[in-house]
Motif scaffolding. Structure first.
Motif, PDB file in Angstrom:
ATOM      1  N   GLY A 177       0.787  -1.225   0.000  1.00 20.77           N
ATOM      2  CA  GLY A 177       0.000   0.000   0.000  1.00 20.77           C
ATOM      3  C   GLY A 177       0.819   1.275   0.000  1.00 20.77           C
ATOM      4  N   TYR A 178       2.154   1.180  -0.035  1.00 22.11           N
ATOM      5  CA  TYR A 178       3.004   2.367   0.002  1.00 22.11           C
ATOM      6  C   TYR A 178       3.906   2.410  -1.236  1.00 22.11           C
ATOM      7  N   ASP A 179       4.071   3.622  -1.783  1.00 23.73           N
ATOM      8  CA  ASP A 179       4.912   3.787  -2.969  1.00 23.73           C
ATOM      9  C   ASP A 179       6.392   3.905  -2.637  1.00 23.73           C
ATOM     10  N   SER A 180       6.734   4.304  -1.418  1.00 23.43           N
ATOM     11  CA  SER A 180       8.128   4.441  -1.022  1.00 23.43           C
ATOM     12  C   SER A 180       8.422   3.496   0.148  1.00 23.43           C
ATOM     13  N   PRO A 181       9.672   3.102   0.310  1.00 23.01           N
ATOM     14  CA  PRO A 181      10.004   2.067   1.293  1.00 23.01           C
ATOM     15  C   PRO A 181      10.182   2.583   2.711  1.00 23.01           C
ATOM     16  N   LEU A 182      10.167   1.651   3.652  1.00 14.42           N
ATOM     17  CA  LEU A 182      10.637   1.902   5.008  1.00 14.42           C
ATOM     18  C   LEU A 182      12.118   1.547   5.026  1.00 14.42           C
ATOM     19  N   LYS A 183      12.950   2.465   5.517  1.00 12.03           N
ATOM     20  CA  LYS A 183      14.395   2.250   5.497  1.00 12.03           C
ATOM     21  C   LYS A 183      14.905   1.942   6.901  1.00 12.03           C
ATOM     22  N   GLN A 184      15.790   0.953   6.989  1.00 11.00           N
ATOM     23  CA  GLN A 184      16.400   0.584   8.261  1.00 11.00           C
ATOM     24  C   GLN A 184      17.905   0.465   8.040  1.00 11.00           C
ATOM     25  N   ALA A 185      18.684   1.264   8.781  1.00 12.07           N
ATOM     26  CA  ALA A 185      20.139   1.228   8.628  1.00 12.07           C
ATOM     27  C   ALA A 185      20.665  -0.177   8.865  1.00 12.07           C
ATOM     28  N   ALA A 186      21.564  -0.620   7.990  1.00  9.98           N
ATOM     29  CA  ALA A 186      22.113  -1.969   8.080  1.00  9.98           C
ATOM     30  C   ALA A 186      23.521  -1.992   8.655  1.00  9.98           C
ATOM     31  N   ALA A 187      24.200  -0.840   8.659  1.00  9.79           N
ATOM     32  CA  ALA A 187      25.559  -0.794   9.198  1.00  9.79           C
ATOM     33  C   ALA A 187      25.519  -0.983  10.708  1.00  9.79           C
ATOM     34  N   ILE A 188      26.326  -1.899  11.209  1.00 11.33           N
ATOM     35  CA  ILE A 188      26.369  -2.177  12.647  1.00 11.33           C
ATOM     36  C   ILE A 188      27.246  -1.127  13.327  1.00 11.33           C
ATOM     37  N   PRO A 189      26.726  -0.469  14.367  1.00 16.53           N
ATOM     38  CA  PRO A 189      27.505   0.597  15.035  1.00 16.53           C
ATOM     39  C   PRO A 189      28.828   0.081  15.584  1.00 16.53           C
ATOM     40  N   SER A 190      29.770   1.000  15.709  1.00 18.22           N
ATOM     41  CA  SER A 190      31.044   0.670  16.345  1.00 18.22           C
ATOM     42  C   SER A 190      30.820   0.413  17.835  1.00 18.22           C
ATOM     43  N   LYS A 191      31.717  -0.352  18.425  1.00 21.06           N
ATOM     44  CA  LYS A 191      31.644  -0.607  19.856  1.00 21.06           C
ATOM     45  C   LYS A 191      31.883   0.687  20.612  1.00 21.06           C
ATOM     46  N   LEU A 192      31.079   0.921  21.657  1.00 20.61           N
ATOM     47  CA  LEU A 192      31.267   2.127  22.450  1.00 20.61           C
ATOM     48  C   LEU A 192      32.642   2.113  23.120  1.00 20.61           C
ATOM     49  N   PRO A 193      33.329   3.258  23.139  1.00 23.27           N
ATOM     50  CA  PRO A 193      34.639   3.296  23.797  1.00 23.27           C
ATOM     51  C   PRO A 193      34.515   3.101  25.301  1.00 23.27           C
ATOM     52  N   ARG A 194      35.551   2.552  25.895  1.00 23.17           N
ATOM     53  CA  ARG A 194      35.563   2.360  27.340  1.00 23.17           C
ATOM     54  C   ARG A 194      35.733   3.711  28.020  1.00 23.17           C
ATOM     55  N   PRO A 195      34.880   4.037  29.010  1.00 24.90           N
ATOM     56  CA  PRO A 195      34.980   5.348  29.658  1.00 24.90           C
ATOM     57  C   PRO A 195      36.354   5.561  30.289  1.00 24.90           C
ATOM     58  N   PRO A 196      36.877   6.783  30.232  1.00 28.15           N
ATOM     59  CA  PRO A 196      38.201   7.063  30.818  1.00 28.15           C
ATOM     60  C   PRO A 196      38.143   7.330  32.319  1.00 28.15           C
ATOM     61  N   ILE A 197      36.997   7.074  32.939  1.00 34.58           N
ATOM     62  CA  ILE A 197      36.826   7.317  34.367  1.00 34.58           C
ATOM     63  C   ILE A 197      35.950   6.205  34.935  1.00 34.58           C
ATOM     64  N   LYS A 198      36.200   5.808  36.181  1.00 30.82           N
ATOM     65  CA  LYS A 198      35.427   4.731  36.791  1.00 30.82           C
ATOM     66  C   LYS A 198      33.988   5.146  37.031  1.00 30.82           C
TER      67      LYS A 198
END
Length: 298
Positions: A177-198
């Protein structure tokens, strides 16, 4: 650092008003207790303000900051609805709750990697989720009003990231029923960096996730983690050239030794002095940068 939420009438003020209207034997104790609670709230807020400055200083020029600037970290929606949006409240609810029905065979062969490209001609190769994995990140397949997927192909979309807007590989799902698509990013995000503080322990609350950043970059909406024993007193921010650190002092809701133990989240918006830009938005308690939530994990 300033509060961006209007605070309710303080416990101290409420006690003074009550005692002024009709003095009782307990008024002195009520006022002392309210005064003590207010002082504890003020002390906590000052401590968290000091913590925010520590986090900002630790983050500046740290390996975590370098990783944040060079990775792919979405800070905005990784799903884009069909052009002109969905047609009904029922279909909007179906999208929000993941009610999709698959009426097509999804591509089985797809590239394992793709390139995320920024406006400054910078790019980064990231692994891609397949069509099936990306569909499952969207879908719940439960009963009720649903959206019907009739096909999928690999394309691209624009995503807000920690390094500015980027063109990202995406699966384009055709909807009945729709002329244009639903888009979902396929690139997997980078791992979050480890915080520099406890991590700061022994203090309730904290920012749970990033919900959105306004188009002008001057307002940040987040979910704050609460227990049933607390309410949000304010959200404060400490802004530097490289980061925005958010603190969330809480107030006790405890009455007669009883409170609800169930955790919950409260959404709130923080106004900034200047646009976020490429600065990291950090949670003061964990020291961790906040990103847009996605089910495609590193």
């Amino acid at each position: 650092m300033r509060s961006r939420l209007r605070r309710p009438v303080s416990q101290l003020t409420a006690a003074v008003l009550a005692c002024g209207l009709g003095a009782t034997a307990g008024c002195g104790n009520q006022q002392e207790n309210a005064d003590s609670n207010q002082q504890a709230d003020a002390d906590l807020r000052r401590e968290l303000g000091h913590r925010a400055r520590q986090v900002a200083k630790a983050w500046e020029r740290s390996p975590a900051a370098a990783a944040w600037r060079t990775g792919y970290h979405p800070t905005g929606a990784v799903t884009q609805l069909p052009r002109d949006g969905l047609r009904s409240k029922g279909e909007n609810r179906a999208y929000q709750t993941g009610r999709f029905v698959l009426r097509a065979k999804l591509p089985a062969a797809e590239p394992k990697d793709g390139r995320v490209t920024w406006n400054r001609h910078e790019s980064l190769t990231r692994p891609l989720a397949g069509a099936e994995e990306t569909y499952q990140a969207l879908a719940d397949d439960s009963a009720g009003t649903h959206l019907t997927v009739t096909g999928a192909k690999l394309g691209d979309m624009r995503v807000s990231t920690s390094r500015g807007p980027a063109t990202v590989p995406a699966w384009l799902f055709s909807l009945k029923g729709y002329d244009s698509p639903l888009k979902q990013a396929a690139a997997i995000p980078s791992k979050l960096p480890r915080p520099p503080i406890k991590k700061l322990v022994g203090v309730a609350g904290g920012v749970e996730r990033l919900v959105r950043i306004s188009a002008d970059g001057r307002a940040v909406t987040v979910d704050v983690r609460l227990s049933g024993c607390h309410e949000l007193a304010a959200v404060d921010e400490w802004e530097t050239r490289s980061s925005v650190v958010l603190t969330t002092p809480l107030k006790s809701r405890k009455k007669d030794g009883l409170c609800l133990k169930r955790a919950k989240s409260q959404q709130t918006t923080v106004k900034l002095d200047r646009p976020v830009g490429d600065r990291a938005v950090l949670d003061a308690r964990s020291g961790q940068p906040l990103t847009y939530e996605t089910r495609l994990r590193p």
